[in-house]
Design a protein around this motif. Structure first.
Motif, short mmCIF file in Angstrom:
data_model
loop_
_atom_site.label_atom_id
_atom_site.label_comp_id
_atom_site.label_asym_id
_atom_site.label_seq_id
_atom_site.Cartn_x
_atom_site.Cartn_y
_atom_site.Cartn_z
N UNK A 146 0.81 -1.21 0.00
CA UNK A 146 0.00 0.00 0.00
C UNK A 146 0.84 1.27 0.00
N UNK A 147 2.17 1.13 0.16
CA UNK A 147 3.05 2.29 0.22
C UNK A 147 3.95 2.34 -1.01
N UNK A 148 4.31 3.55 -1.49
CA UNK A 148 5.28 3.66 -2.59
C UNK A 148 6.66 3.19 -2.13
N UNK A 149 7.29 2.31 -2.90
CA UNK A 149 8.58 1.76 -2.52
C UNK A 149 9.62 2.86 -2.32
N UNK A 150 9.66 3.82 -3.24
CA UNK A 150 10.67 4.88 -3.15
C UNK A 150 10.52 5.68 -1.87
N UNK A 151 9.29 5.85 -1.43
CA UNK A 151 9.04 6.59 -0.20
C UNK A 151 9.63 5.85 1.00
N UNK A 152 9.46 4.54 1.02
CA UNK A 152 10.01 3.74 2.12
C UNK A 152 11.53 3.80 2.11
N UNK A 153 12.13 3.59 0.94
CA UNK A 153 13.59 3.57 0.84
C UNK A 153 14.20 4.91 1.23
N UNK A 154 13.57 5.99 0.82
CA UNK A 154 14.15 7.31 1.10
C UNK A 154 14.11 7.66 2.59
N UNK A 155 13.24 7.00 3.34
CA UNK A 155 13.14 7.26 4.77
C UNK A 155 13.96 6.29 5.63
N UNK A 156 14.58 5.29 5.00
CA UNK A 156 15.38 4.33 5.78
C UNK A 156 16.66 4.99 6.27
N UNK A 157 16.84 4.99 7.57
CA UNK A 157 18.06 5.57 8.14
C UNK A 157 19.10 4.46 8.33
N UNK A 158 19.55 3.93 7.21
CA UNK A 158 20.48 2.79 7.23
C UNK A 158 21.25 2.80 5.92
N UNK A 159 22.58 2.70 5.97
CA UNK A 159 23.34 2.67 4.71
C UNK A 159 23.06 1.37 3.95
N UNK A 160 22.75 1.53 2.66
CA UNK A 160 22.40 0.38 1.84
C UNK A 160 23.45 0.16 0.75
N UNK A 161 23.62 -1.09 0.37
CA UNK A 161 24.54 -1.47 -0.70
C UNK A 161 23.74 -1.83 -1.95
N UNK A 162 24.33 -1.70 -3.12
CA UNK A 162 23.65 -2.20 -4.32
C UNK A 162 23.56 -3.73 -4.25
N UNK A 163 22.55 -4.28 -4.88
CA UNK A 163 22.35 -5.74 -4.86
C UNK A 163 22.92 -6.38 -6.13
N UNK A 164 23.89 -5.75 -6.74
CA UNK A 164 24.51 -6.28 -7.96
C UNK A 164 25.02 -7.70 -7.70
N UNK A 165 24.75 -8.57 -8.66
CA UNK A 165 25.23 -9.95 -8.54
C UNK A 165 24.26 -10.89 -7.86
N UNK A 166 23.13 -10.36 -7.37
CA UNK A 166 22.16 -11.23 -6.70
C UNK A 166 21.45 -12.12 -7.71
N UNK A 167 21.44 -13.39 -7.45
CA UNK A 167 20.60 -14.33 -8.19
C UNK A 167 20.03 -15.31 -7.18
N UNK A 168 18.83 -15.76 -7.43
CA UNK A 168 18.24 -16.77 -6.55
C UNK A 168 17.78 -17.92 -7.41
#
Length: 356
Positions: A146-168
Protein backbone atom coordinates in the motif's frame (compact mmCIF):
# COMPACT_ATOMS: atom_id res chain seq x y z
CA UNK A 1 -9.26 -24.21 33.82
CA UNK A 2 -8.68 -26.92 31.20
CA UNK A 3 -8.17 -24.25 28.54
CA UNK A 4 -5.62 -22.41 30.70
CA UNK A 5 -3.74 -25.64 31.38
CA UNK A 6 -3.62 -26.43 27.67
CA UNK A 7 -2.34 -22.94 26.85
CA UNK A 8 0.32 -23.24 29.53
CA UNK A 9 1.52 -26.57 28.10
CA UNK A 10 1.63 -25.19 24.56
CA UNK A 11 3.62 -22.16 25.70
CA UNK A 12 6.00 -24.38 27.67
CA UNK A 13 6.61 -26.36 24.46
CA UNK A 14 7.54 -23.18 22.62
CA UNK A 15 4.36 -23.14 20.51
CA UNK A 16 3.27 -19.64 21.45
CA UNK A 17 4.51 -16.08 21.98
CA UNK A 18 6.47 -14.81 24.95
CA UNK A 19 3.65 -12.28 25.47
CA UNK A 20 0.07 -12.16 24.19
CA UNK A 21 0.51 -8.88 22.31
CA UNK A 22 3.16 -10.41 20.08
CA UNK A 23 1.14 -13.40 18.91
CA UNK A 24 -0.31 -12.03 15.66
CA UNK A 25 2.97 -10.60 14.32
CA UNK A 26 5.14 -13.74 14.47
CA UNK A 27 4.90 -14.15 10.70
CA UNK A 28 8.46 -15.04 9.75
CA UNK A 29 9.07 -17.69 7.08
CA UNK A 30 12.25 -19.76 6.86
CA UNK A 31 13.13 -22.77 4.79
CA UNK A 32 12.08 -25.97 6.58
CA UNK A 33 15.67 -27.15 5.99
CA UNK A 34 17.24 -24.09 7.64
CA UNK A 35 20.58 -25.03 9.18
CA UNK A 36 20.77 -28.44 7.51
CA UNK A 37 20.41 -27.72 3.76
CA UNK A 38 23.60 -28.43 1.77
CA UNK A 39 22.97 -25.39 -0.46
CA UNK A 40 22.46 -22.86 2.35
CA UNK A 41 24.74 -19.83 2.41
CA UNK A 42 24.27 -19.37 6.16
CA UNK A 43 22.23 -20.80 9.01
CA UNK A 44 19.22 -18.48 9.22
CA UNK A 45 17.99 -19.72 12.60
CA UNK A 46 20.00 -17.44 14.96
CA UNK A 47 19.00 -14.30 13.02
CA UNK A 48 15.42 -15.58 12.80
CA UNK A 49 15.33 -15.99 16.58
CA UNK A 50 16.48 -12.38 16.98
CA UNK A 51 13.82 -11.13 14.55
CA UNK A 52 11.07 -13.11 16.29
CA UNK A 53 12.11 -11.86 19.71
CA UNK A 54 12.03 -8.28 18.41
CA UNK A 55 8.58 -8.73 16.86
CA UNK A 56 7.23 -10.22 20.07
CA UNK A 57 8.81 -7.85 22.57
CA UNK A 58 8.74 -4.50 20.78
CA UNK A 59 5.24 -3.15 21.60
CA UNK A 60 5.13 -0.84 18.59
CA UNK A 61 5.40 -3.79 16.21
CA UNK A 62 2.20 -5.21 17.69
CA UNK A 63 0.43 -2.51 15.63
CA UNK A 64 1.31 -4.39 12.43
CA UNK A 65 -1.44 -6.26 10.61
CA UNK A 66 -1.78 -9.93 11.53
CA UNK A 67 -1.05 -10.65 7.85
CA UNK A 68 2.15 -8.58 7.70
CA UNK A 69 4.90 -11.08 6.89
CA UNK A 70 8.69 -11.34 6.63
CA UNK A 71 10.76 -13.95 4.79
CA UNK A 72 14.38 -14.81 5.60
CA UNK A 73 15.97 -16.92 2.85
CA UNK A 74 19.39 -18.47 3.32
CA UNK A 75 19.72 -19.84 -0.21
CA UNK A 76 18.45 -23.33 0.68
CA UNK A 77 17.50 -25.74 -2.08
CA UNK A 78 14.25 -26.51 -0.24
CA UNK A 79 12.38 -23.21 0.03
CA UNK A 80 9.02 -21.59 -0.58
CA UNK A 81 9.96 -18.77 -2.93
CA UNK A 82 6.60 -18.01 -4.55
CA UNK A 83 4.85 -16.61 -1.47
CA UNK A 84 4.75 -12.79 -1.42
CA UNK A 85 5.96 -11.15 1.79
CA UNK A 86 5.89 -7.53 2.95
CA UNK A 87 9.65 -7.72 3.46
CA UNK A 88 11.93 -10.44 2.10
CA UNK A 89 15.64 -10.95 2.70
CA UNK A 90 17.68 -13.39 0.61
CA UNK A 91 21.35 -14.30 1.01
CA UNK A 92 23.93 -14.10 -1.77
CA UNK A 93 27.72 -13.98 -1.92
CA UNK A 94 29.69 -11.16 -3.55
CA UNK A 95 33.48 -11.00 -3.50
CA UNK A 96 33.55 -13.63 -0.78
CA UNK A 97 31.15 -11.73 1.53
CA UNK A 98 27.66 -12.96 2.41
CA UNK A 99 25.12 -10.20 1.93
CA UNK A 100 21.35 -9.98 2.36
CA UNK A 101 19.46 -8.66 -0.65
CA UNK A 102 15.98 -7.42 0.23
CA UNK A 103 12.74 -6.41 -1.39
CA UNK A 104 9.33 -5.10 -0.39
CA UNK A 105 5.91 -6.58 -1.22
CA UNK A 106 7.32 -9.44 -3.26
CA UNK A 107 9.43 -12.57 -3.06
CA UNK A 108 13.01 -13.62 -3.91
CA UNK A 109 11.81 -16.19 -6.40
CA UNK A 110 10.14 -13.67 -8.69
CA UNK A 111 11.23 -10.12 -7.91
CA UNK A 112 14.46 -8.14 -8.21
CA UNK A 113 15.85 -6.83 -4.91
CA UNK A 114 15.92 -3.15 -4.08
CA UNK A 115 19.27 -3.12 -2.27
CA UNK A 116 21.40 -5.15 0.14
CA UNK A 117 23.08 -5.00 3.55
CA UNK A 118 25.91 -7.00 5.13
CA UNK A 119 24.71 -10.16 6.85
CA UNK A 120 25.52 -8.69 10.27
CA UNK A 121 23.02 -5.88 9.70
CA UNK A 122 20.06 -8.16 8.98
CA UNK A 123 18.23 -7.45 12.24
CA UNK A 124 18.95 -3.74 11.96
CA UNK A 125 17.45 -3.73 8.45
CA UNK A 126 14.26 -5.50 9.57
CA UNK A 127 13.78 -3.08 12.46
CA UNK A 128 14.44 -0.06 10.23
CA UNK A 129 11.97 -1.22 7.56
CA UNK A 130 9.22 -1.99 10.07
CA UNK A 131 9.72 1.30 11.94
CA UNK A 132 9.64 3.21 8.64
CA UNK A 133 6.47 1.40 7.56
CA UNK A 134 4.71 2.31 10.80
CA UNK A 135 5.94 5.91 10.52
CA UNK A 136 4.54 6.32 7.01
CA UNK A 137 1.42 4.13 6.88
CA UNK A 138 -2.07 5.41 7.57
CA UNK A 139 -4.49 3.09 9.44
CA UNK A 140 -5.91 2.01 6.05
CA UNK A 141 -2.45 1.11 4.70
CA UNK A 142 -1.97 -2.26 6.40
CA UNK A 143 0.48 -3.95 4.01
CA UNK A 144 3.74 -2.91 2.39
CA UNK A 145 2.13 -2.97 -1.05
CA UNK A 146 0.00 0.00 0.00
CA UNK A 147 3.05 2.29 0.22
CA UNK A 148 5.28 3.66 -2.59
CA UNK A 149 8.58 1.76 -2.52
CA UNK A 150 10.67 4.88 -3.15
CA UNK A 151 9.04 6.59 -0.20
CA UNK A 152 10.01 3.74 2.12
CA UNK A 153 13.59 3.57 0.84
CA UNK A 154 14.15 7.31 1.10
CA UNK A 155 13.14 7.26 4.77
CA UNK A 156 15.38 4.33 5.78
CA UNK A 157 18.06 5.57 8.14
CA UNK A 158 20.48 2.79 7.23
CA UNK A 159 23.34 2.67 4.71
CA UNK A 160 22.40 0.38 1.84
CA UNK A 161 24.54 -1.47 -0.70
CA UNK A 162 23.65 -2.20 -4.32
CA UNK A 163 22.35 -5.74 -4.86
CA UNK A 164 24.51 -6.28 -7.96
CA UNK A 165 25.23 -9.95 -8.54
CA UNK A 166 22.16 -11.23 -6.70
CA UNK A 167 20.60 -14.33 -8.19
CA UNK A 168 18.24 -16.77 -6.55
CA UNK A 169 18.11 -20.19 -8.21
CA UNK A 170 14.64 -21.76 -8.16
CA UNK A 171 13.89 -24.17 -5.35
CA UNK A 172 13.53 -27.86 -6.15
CA UNK A 173 9.87 -28.81 -5.74
CA UNK A 174 10.74 -32.51 -5.66
CA UNK A 175 12.48 -31.97 -2.30
CA UNK A 176 9.11 -31.49 -0.59
CA UNK A 177 8.83 -35.29 -0.30
CA UNK A 178 11.54 -37.91 0.21
CA UNK A 179 14.95 -38.46 1.83
CA UNK A 180 17.84 -36.06 1.25
CA UNK A 181 21.36 -35.62 2.65
CA UNK A 182 22.05 -32.79 5.06
CA UNK A 183 25.14 -30.63 5.20
CA UNK A 184 26.01 -32.60 8.36
CA UNK A 185 27.94 -35.78 7.54
CA UNK A 186 25.93 -39.04 7.51
CA UNK A 187 22.74 -37.18 8.42
CA UNK A 188 19.53 -37.08 6.36
CA UNK A 189 16.18 -35.40 6.54
CA UNK A 190 12.93 -37.14 5.64
CA UNK A 191 10.10 -35.00 4.24
CA UNK A 192 6.49 -36.16 3.90
CA UNK A 193 3.12 -34.54 3.25
CA UNK A 194 -0.05 -34.70 5.31
CA UNK A 195 -2.88 -35.65 2.92
CA UNK A 196 -4.65 -32.37 2.02
CA UNK A 197 -3.06 -30.79 5.08
CA UNK A 198 -4.91 -33.02 7.55
CA UNK A 199 -2.97 -34.34 10.57
CA UNK A 200 -4.74 -36.43 13.20
CA UNK A 201 -3.34 -37.09 16.70
CA UNK A 202 -2.12 -40.58 15.78
CA UNK A 203 -0.12 -39.25 12.84
CA UNK A 204 1.41 -36.45 14.89
CA UNK A 205 2.25 -38.67 17.85
CA UNK A 206 3.76 -41.24 15.50
CA UNK A 207 5.91 -38.64 13.75
CA UNK A 208 7.05 -37.27 17.10
CA UNK A 209 8.01 -40.78 18.23
CA UNK A 210 10.02 -41.27 15.03
CA UNK A 211 11.84 -37.99 15.61
CA UNK A 212 12.69 -39.16 19.11
CA UNK A 213 13.73 -42.69 18.08
CA UNK A 214 15.66 -41.89 14.90
CA UNK A 215 16.38 -38.14 14.94
CA UNK A 216 17.12 -35.45 17.50
CA UNK A 217 13.61 -35.25 18.91
CA UNK A 218 12.52 -32.33 16.74
CA UNK A 219 9.91 -32.05 13.99
CA UNK A 220 9.62 -29.29 11.43
CA UNK A 221 6.49 -28.29 9.58
CA UNK A 222 6.72 -27.23 5.95
CA UNK A 223 4.90 -24.60 3.87
CA UNK A 224 3.52 -27.46 1.75
CA UNK A 225 1.46 -28.84 4.65
CA UNK A 226 3.94 -31.54 5.50
CA UNK A 227 6.50 -32.54 8.11
CA UNK A 228 10.26 -32.86 8.01
CA UNK A 229 12.18 -35.18 10.34
CA UNK A 230 15.78 -33.90 10.55
CA UNK A 231 19.09 -35.43 11.65
CA UNK A 232 18.26 -39.02 10.79
CA UNK A 233 20.83 -41.77 10.15
CA UNK A 234 18.36 -44.50 9.12
CA UNK A 235 15.90 -42.74 6.81
CA UNK A 236 14.36 -45.86 5.27
CA UNK A 237 12.84 -46.94 8.58
CA UNK A 238 11.44 -43.44 9.13
CA UNK A 239 9.88 -43.31 5.65
CA UNK A 240 8.33 -46.74 6.05
CA UNK A 241 6.70 -45.81 9.34
CA UNK A 242 5.50 -42.41 8.09
CA UNK A 243 3.74 -44.15 5.20
CA UNK A 244 2.12 -46.58 7.65
CA UNK A 245 0.87 -43.60 9.64
CA UNK A 246 -0.84 -42.19 6.56
CA UNK A 247 1.69 -39.60 5.37
CA UNK A 248 2.40 -39.12 1.67
CA UNK A 249 6.00 -40.22 1.10
CA UNK A 250 6.13 -40.20 -2.71
CA UNK A 251 5.31 -37.58 -5.36
CA UNK A 252 3.60 -40.41 -7.24
CA UNK A 253 0.84 -40.57 -4.61
CA UNK A 254 -2.54 -39.43 -6.06
CA UNK A 255 -2.88 -36.70 -3.41
CA UNK A 256 0.72 -35.47 -3.60
CA UNK A 257 -0.12 -32.67 -6.04
CA UNK A 258 -3.58 -31.83 -4.74
CA UNK A 259 -4.26 -28.62 -2.78
CA UNK A 260 -7.59 -27.93 -1.09
CA UNK A 261 -8.77 -25.28 1.34
CA UNK A 262 -10.92 -26.06 4.39
CA UNK A 263 -14.06 -25.91 2.25
CA UNK A 264 -17.66 -25.88 3.35
CA UNK A 265 -17.06 -28.47 6.07
CA UNK A 266 -15.10 -25.91 8.09
CA UNK A 267 -15.56 -22.47 6.52
CA UNK A 268 -18.71 -20.39 6.10
CA UNK A 269 -17.42 -18.94 2.82
CA UNK A 270 -16.76 -22.34 1.25
CA UNK A 271 -19.28 -23.27 -1.46
CA UNK A 272 -18.22 -26.93 -1.71
CA UNK A 273 -16.61 -29.65 0.41
CA UNK A 274 -13.20 -29.21 -1.22
CA UNK A 275 -11.40 -31.80 0.92
CA UNK A 276 -13.81 -34.62 0.04
CA UNK A 277 -13.95 -33.53 -3.60
CA UNK A 278 -10.14 -33.52 -3.81
CA UNK A 279 -10.00 -37.12 -2.60
CA UNK A 280 -12.53 -38.06 -5.28
CA UNK A 281 -10.62 -36.15 -7.98
CA UNK A 282 -7.30 -37.73 -6.98
CA UNK A 283 -8.79 -41.15 -7.70
CA UNK A 284 -9.80 -39.96 -11.18
CA UNK A 285 -6.56 -38.31 -12.38
CA UNK A 286 -2.92 -37.86 -11.31
CA UNK A 287 0.19 -36.05 -12.39
CA UNK A 288 -1.23 -32.52 -12.55
CA UNK A 289 -1.12 -30.04 -9.68
CA UNK A 290 -4.72 -29.08 -8.97
CA UNK A 291 -5.96 -26.48 -6.50
CA UNK A 292 -9.55 -26.75 -5.25
CA UNK A 293 -10.72 -23.47 -3.76
CA UNK A 294 -14.04 -23.13 -1.97
CA UNK A 295 -14.25 -19.41 -2.79
CA UNK A 296 -12.26 -16.77 -4.73
CA UNK A 297 -10.04 -15.90 -1.74
CA UNK A 298 -7.60 -18.76 -2.50
CA UNK A 299 -6.55 -19.26 1.12
CA UNK A 300 -4.84 -22.61 0.51
CA UNK A 301 -2.46 -21.54 -2.24
CA UNK A 302 -0.28 -18.44 -2.38
CA UNK A 303 0.75 -19.23 -5.96
CA UNK A 304 -1.38 -19.92 -9.02
CA UNK A 305 -1.57 -23.66 -9.64
CA UNK A 306 -1.47 -25.09 -13.18
CA UNK A 307 -5.15 -26.05 -12.71
CA UNK A 308 -7.64 -24.40 -10.37
CA UNK A 309 -11.14 -25.61 -9.61
CA UNK A 310 -13.17 -22.76 -8.10
CA UNK A 311 -16.30 -23.90 -6.28
CA UNK A 312 -19.62 -22.50 -7.45
CA UNK A 313 -21.96 -24.89 -5.60
CA UNK A 314 -21.67 -28.22 -3.72
CA UNK A 315 -19.76 -30.64 -5.95
CA UNK A 316 -19.46 -28.20 -8.87
CA UNK A 317 -16.55 -26.01 -9.99
CA UNK A 318 -15.36 -23.61 -12.65
CA UNK A 319 -12.07 -24.82 -14.15
CA UNK A 320 -9.13 -22.48 -14.84
CA UNK A 321 -5.77 -23.11 -16.49
CA UNK A 322 -2.82 -20.99 -15.38
CA UNK A 323 -2.04 -18.33 -17.98
CA UNK A 324 0.69 -15.70 -17.55
CA UNK A 325 -1.40 -13.26 -19.59
CA UNK A 326 -4.41 -13.64 -17.29
CA UNK A 327 -4.69 -12.39 -13.68
CA UNK A 328 -5.88 -14.48 -10.76
CA UNK A 329 -6.45 -18.16 -11.41
CA UNK A 330 -5.76 -17.81 -15.15
CA UNK A 331 -7.91 -18.66 -18.15
CA UNK A 332 -11.45 -19.89 -17.56
CA UNK A 333 -11.86 -23.15 -19.51
CA UNK A 334 -15.18 -24.61 -18.34
CA UNK A 335 -18.02 -23.73 -15.98
CA UNK A 336 -19.99 -25.70 -13.38
CA UNK A 337 -18.18 -29.02 -13.81
CA UNK A 338 -18.87 -31.98 -11.58
CA UNK A 339 -15.82 -33.70 -10.11
CA UNK A 340 -16.32 -36.59 -12.53
CA UNK A 341 -16.41 -34.21 -15.50
CA UNK A 342 -13.32 -32.33 -14.26
CA UNK A 343 -11.43 -35.59 -13.84
CA UNK A 344 -12.37 -36.75 -17.34
CA UNK A 345 -11.32 -33.43 -18.85
CA UNK A 346 -7.93 -33.47 -17.09
CA UNK A 347 -7.31 -37.09 -18.07
CA UNK A 348 -8.01 -36.31 -21.72
CA UNK A 349 -5.92 -33.15 -21.86
CA UNK A 350 -2.17 -33.43 -22.66
CA UNK A 351 -0.13 -32.73 -19.54
CA UNK A 352 1.98 -30.11 -21.34
CA UNK A 353 -1.15 -27.96 -21.57
CA UNK A 354 -1.92 -28.14 -17.86
CA UNK A 355 1.47 -28.03 -16.20
CA UNK A 356 4.47 -25.85 -16.92
Amino acid sequence: AEQEALIARLLAAGLGPSNAGGDDVRNLMLSPSAGIDPQMLFDTRPLAAQILATLENHPRFHELSAKFAVQLDGGEDLAMLEHHHDLWLSAFVRHGETLLAFGLAGCPGLDAPLAAVPLGQGLELVVAVLETFLDLATPEQMRMRHLPVDNVLSHLRLPLLPADGFTRPPSDASLQVGTYPQVQKNQFYVAALAPLGRLDPTMLKGAAQLASDYGDGTLRFTPWQGVLVPNVEKPHAVTERLAQLGFICSLGHPLARMIACTGSSGCAKGLADTKADAVQLAALQSGVEVHLSGCPRSCAAAHTAPVTLLAVSPGHYDLYFRDAAQPGFGRLHARTLSIEAAGALLRARPRSNTDD
